[in-house]
Design a protein around this motif. Structure first.
Motif, mmCIF file in Angstrom:
data_model
loop_
_atom_site.group_PDB
_atom_site.id
_atom_site.type_symbol
_atom_site.label_atom_id
_atom_site.label_comp_id
_atom_site.label_asym_id
_atom_site.label_seq_id
_atom_site.Cartn_x
_atom_site.Cartn_y
_atom_site.Cartn_z
ATOM 1 N N MET A 182 46.914 77.167 23.398
ATOM 2 C CA MET A 182 46.897 77.786 24.721
ATOM 3 C C MET A 182 45.577 77.551 25.447
ATOM 4 S SD MET A 182 49.003 81.351 24.421
ATOM 5 C CE MET A 182 49.276 81.391 26.204
ATOM 6 N N HIS A 183 44.576 77.054 24.711
ATOM 7 C CA HIS A 183 43.253 76.784 25.301
ATOM 8 C C HIS A 183 42.649 78.048 25.913
ATOM 9 C CE1 HIS A 183 43.958 72.519 24.624
ATOM 10 N NE2 HIS A 183 45.116 72.646 25.237
ATOM 11 N N LEU A 184 42.832 79.158 25.198
ATOM 12 C CA LEU A 184 42.269 80.430 25.612
ATOM 13 C C LEU A 184 41.614 81.088 24.405
ATOM 14 C CD1 LEU A 184 45.235 81.807 27.792
ATOM 15 C CD2 LEU A 184 43.050 80.926 28.635
ATOM 16 N N HIS A 185 40.850 82.142 24.658
ATOM 17 C CA HIS A 185 40.241 82.903 23.580
ATOM 18 C C HIS A 185 41.167 84.057 23.186
ATOM 19 C CE1 HIS A 185 36.506 80.726 23.964
ATOM 20 N NE2 HIS A 185 36.476 80.977 25.265
ATOM 21 N N ALA A 186 41.051 84.509 21.960
ATOM 22 C CA ALA A 186 41.910 85.573 21.463
ATOM 23 C C ALA A 186 41.803 86.828 22.325
ATOM 24 C CB ALA A 186 41.568 85.893 20.008
ATOM 25 N N ASP A 187 40.610 87.112 22.826
ATOM 26 C CA ASP A 187 40.435 88.337 23.613
ATOM 27 C C ASP A 187 40.976 88.210 25.036
ATOM 28 O OD1 ASP A 187 38.525 86.694 24.754
ATOM 29 O OD2 ASP A 187 36.812 87.902 24.138
ATOM 30 N N GLU A 188 41.605 87.068 25.356
ATOM 31 C CA GLU A 188 42.263 86.892 26.647
ATOM 32 C C GLU A 188 43.790 86.920 26.511
ATOM 33 O OE1 GLU A 188 39.419 83.899 29.111
ATOM 34 O OE2 GLU A 188 40.358 83.036 27.313
ATOM 35 N N LEU A 189 44.265 87.197 25.293
ATOM 36 C CA LEU A 189 45.685 87.053 24.993
ATOM 37 C C LEU A 189 46.310 88.344 24.486
ATOM 38 C CD1 LEU A 189 45.447 83.652 23.097
ATOM 39 C CD2 LEU A 189 46.626 84.006 25.273
ATOM 40 N N LEU A 190 47.581 88.514 24.810
ATOM 41 C CA LEU A 190 48.409 89.557 24.232
ATOM 42 C C LEU A 190 49.458 88.914 23.335
ATOM 43 C CD1 LEU A 190 49.218 91.823 27.328
ATOM 44 C CD2 LEU A 190 47.271 91.989 25.753
ATOM 45 N N PHE A 191 49.838 89.624 22.290
ATOM 46 C CA PHE A 191 50.953 89.171 21.458
ATOM 47 C C PHE A 191 52.022 90.249 21.481
ATOM 48 C CE2 PHE A 191 53.594 88.566 17.803
ATOM 49 C CZ PHE A 191 53.726 87.187 17.728
ATOM 50 N N VAL A 192 53.262 89.841 21.741
ATOM 51 C CA VAL A 192 54.392 90.767 21.825
ATOM 52 C C VAL A 192 55.366 90.434 20.702
ATOM 53 C CG1 VAL A 192 56.214 91.717 23.281
ATOM 54 C CG2 VAL A 192 54.117 90.811 24.333
ATOM 55 N N GLY A 193 55.636 91.412 19.825
ATOM 56 C CA GLY A 193 56.536 91.166 18.708
ATOM 57 C C GLY A 193 57.273 92.414 18.291
ATOM 58 N N ASN A 194 58.265 92.244 17.419
ATOM 59 C CA ASN A 194 59.122 93.350 16.994
ATOM 60 C C ASN A 194 58.971 93.710 15.522
ATOM 61 O OD1 ASN A 194 60.629 90.740 16.432
ATOM 62 N ND2 ASN A 194 61.919 92.211 15.341
ATOM 63 N N ASP A 195 58.170 92.963 14.780
ATOM 64 C CA ASP A 195 58.037 93.188 13.343
ATOM 65 C C ASP A 195 56.598 93.616 13.041
ATOM 66 O OD1 ASP A 195 57.459 92.434 10.455
ATOM 67 O OD2 ASP A 195 59.602 92.000 10.539
ATOM 68 N N MET A 196 56.457 94.829 12.520
ATOM 69 C CA MET A 196 55.116 95.378 12.323
ATOM 70 C C MET A 196 54.315 94.578 11.305
ATOM 71 S SD MET A 196 53.266 97.734 13.666
ATOM 72 C CE MET A 196 54.399 98.935 14.378
ATOM 73 N N TYR A 197 54.992 94.003 10.320
ATOM 74 C CA TYR A 197 54.294 93.226 9.290
ATOM 75 C C TYR A 197 53.995 91.815 9.782
ATOM 76 C CZ TYR A 197 53.735 90.498 4.977
ATOM 77 O OH TYR A 197 53.289 89.627 4.006
ATOM 78 N N ARG A 198 55.015 91.062 10.101
ATOM 79 C CA ARG A 198 54.818 89.653 10.437
ATOM 80 C C ARG A 198 54.134 89.473 11.792
ATOM 81 N NH1 ARG A 198 56.706 86.604 6.687
ATOM 82 N NH2 ARG A 198 58.419 87.258 5.342
ATOM 83 N N ASP A 199 54.519 90.274 12.759
ATOM 84 C CA ASP A 199 53.993 90.094 14.105
ATOM 85 C C ASP A 199 52.700 90.862 14.346
ATOM 86 O OD1 ASP A 199 56.111 88.438 14.893
ATOM 87 O OD2 ASP A 199 57.360 90.141 15.442
ATOM 88 N N ILE A 200 52.777 92.172 14.198
ATOM 89 C CA ILE A 200 51.657 93.005 14.623
ATOM 90 C C ILE A 200 50.464 92.890 13.683
ATOM 91 C CG2 ILE A 200 50.908 95.331 15.228
ATOM 92 C CD1 ILE A 200 52.991 93.955 17.122
ATOM 93 N N SER A 201 50.690 93.005 12.374
ATOM 94 C CA SER A 201 49.552 92.905 11.456
ATOM 95 C C SER A 201 48.935 91.518 11.511
ATOM 96 C CB SER A 201 49.976 93.239 10.018
ATOM 97 O OG SER A 201 50.835 92.249 9.486
ATOM 98 N N GLY A 202 49.782 90.476 11.584
ATOM 99 C CA GLY A 202 49.252 89.116 11.666
ATOM 100 C C GLY A 202 48.467 88.870 12.923
ATOM 101 N N ALA A 203 48.994 89.325 14.051
ATOM 102 C CA ALA A 203 48.315 89.115 15.330
ATOM 103 C C ALA A 203 47.002 89.893 15.394
ATOM 104 C CB ALA A 203 49.229 89.520 16.476
ATOM 105 N N ARG A 204 46.995 91.105 14.874
ATOM 106 C CA ARG A 204 45.760 91.891 14.883
ATOM 107 C C ARG A 204 44.679 91.222 14.061
ATOM 108 N NH1 ARG A 204 45.770 98.069 16.164
ATOM 109 N NH2 ARG A 204 43.596 97.491 15.869
ATOM 110 N N GLN A 205 45.049 90.671 12.898
ATOM 111 C CA GLN A 205 44.066 89.981 12.077
ATOM 112 C C GLN A 205 43.507 88.750 12.783
ATOM 113 O OE1 GLN A 205 45.181 89.455 7.849
ATOM 114 N NE2 GLN A 205 46.795 90.967 8.215
#
Length: 248
Positions: A182-205
Motif C-alpha cells: 500500500m506504500h503507507l505506514h502502519a499508523d496511517e492504516l485501519l484493518f477491518v476484520g471479523n475474526d478476533m484471532y486471525r484478523d484483530i490480534s494479527g493486525a494489532r501485532q
C-alpha cells in the motif's frame, strides 16, 4: 490519526459466505469427470486423496500458520491417479484441469455468497477518500470469481490472498506485505476484520488500528485481545473511520 488507507478482510467481513465441503456431490462429480481422462477413481478416493494431499502440502511447507494451494493439490492428485491408472494427461489439459477442478470443487460446495447489507454503499463512499486493500485467507481460484459475483472485484489494490503465499493470518508477514504494497505506514492504516484471532490480534501485532465487525462468522472473542473499535452492522464503519480521524 490521519487515515490514508483501509485494509479489509473479505469472507465474514464484506461477504457472508457458507460452504459445505462435506457435500458428496463434489467428489462424485469430480470422479465422473476424471473418467473421461482415463483416470480410475471414485468419490471416496477423491475425497480422501484431496484431504491427504492438502494435509501433506501444509506439513511440507513448515509454516507456523500454513496455507494450502488448491490448484496444486488437484494437480498432484491428477498426476498421482493418472500414474496409478497408467495414463498420461496431455500437457494442454494438465495446464487447465487442476484450476478447473478447484473451481468445480468450490462451486458445488458454495451454498451462500452475498454482501452484508451496506457494504457496497460504504465502499463507494470510502473509495474516493482512502486507498482500499483486501487481505484474505483464501485461494485466488476462488476469491477472484467470488468477488466478481458480488461486484466488489474493482475496489481493492492490492489484493493479497494467502493461498498464493503458503501462510495465512495471523502470520505477521502477511500484514507486513499488505502494508508494504500500500506504500503507507502502519499508523496511517485501519484493518477491518471479523475474526478476533486471525484478523484483530494479527493486525494489532503489525501496528495497525483495528475495527472488529461482529458478523457472527469467525472467532468472536479471544482472551487478552480487543479491537480498537467494534461495529455490529457494516454501515457503522462510517462512525469508526470518523472516530479514528478525530483522534490526535
Amino acid at each position: 490519526m490521519k487515515v490514508r488507507g483501509i485494509i479489509f478482510d473479505i469472507n465474514g467481513t464484506l461477504v457472508h459466505i457458507e460452504t459445505d465441503e462435506g457435500n458428496e456431490q463434489i467428489y462424485r462429480s469430480i470422479s465422473h469427470l476424471l473418467k473421461y481422462y482415463g483416470i480410475r477413481t471414485n468419490r471416496g478416493d477423491v475425497r480422501d486423496g484431496y484431504y491427504q494431499i492438502l494435509k501433506d502440502q501444509r506439513r511440507r511447507g513448515g509454516e507456523p500458520y500454513p496455507e494450502f494451494d488448491a490448484v496444486a493439490v488437484w494437480r498432484e492428485f491428477i498426476l498421482d491417479r493418472a500414474g496409478r491408472s497408467g495414463v498420461t494427461i496431455p500437457k494442454n489439459k494438465l495446464a487447465v484441469l487442476p484450476h478447473f477442478l478447484a473451481e468445480l470443487y468450490r462451486g458445488i460446495a458454495l451454498n451462500c455468497l452475498e454482501l452484508y447489507p451496506g457494504v457496497r454503499e460504504v465502499l463507494d463512499e470510502l473509495r474516493p477518500r482512502y486507498r482500499l486493500a483486501a487481505l484474505t485467507d483464501a485461494q485466488t481460484a476462488w476469491a477472484l470469481p467470488e468477488m466478481r459475483m458480488v461486484g466488489i472485484d474493482s475496489y481493492f489494490y492490492p489484493l493479497i490472498v494467502s493461498g498464493d503465499l503458503g501462510y495465512r493470518k495471523p502470520d505477521p508477514r502477511i500484514f507486513a506485505l499488505a502494508i508494504k504494497r500500500m506504500h503507507l505506514h502502519a499508523d496511517e492504516l485501519l484493518f477491518v476484520g471479523n475474526d478476533m484471532y486471525r484478523d484483530i490480534s494479527g493486525a494489532r501485532q503489525a501496528g495497525l488500528r483495528t475495527v472488529f465487525f461482529a458478523s457472527g462468522q469467525g472467532q468472536q472473542s479471544m482472551d487478552g485481545v480487543e479491537a480498537h473499535y467494534n461495529i455490529y452492522t457494516f454501515g457503522e464503519l462510517r462512525n469508526a473511520v470518523r472516530f479514528f480521524e478525530e483522534q490526535g
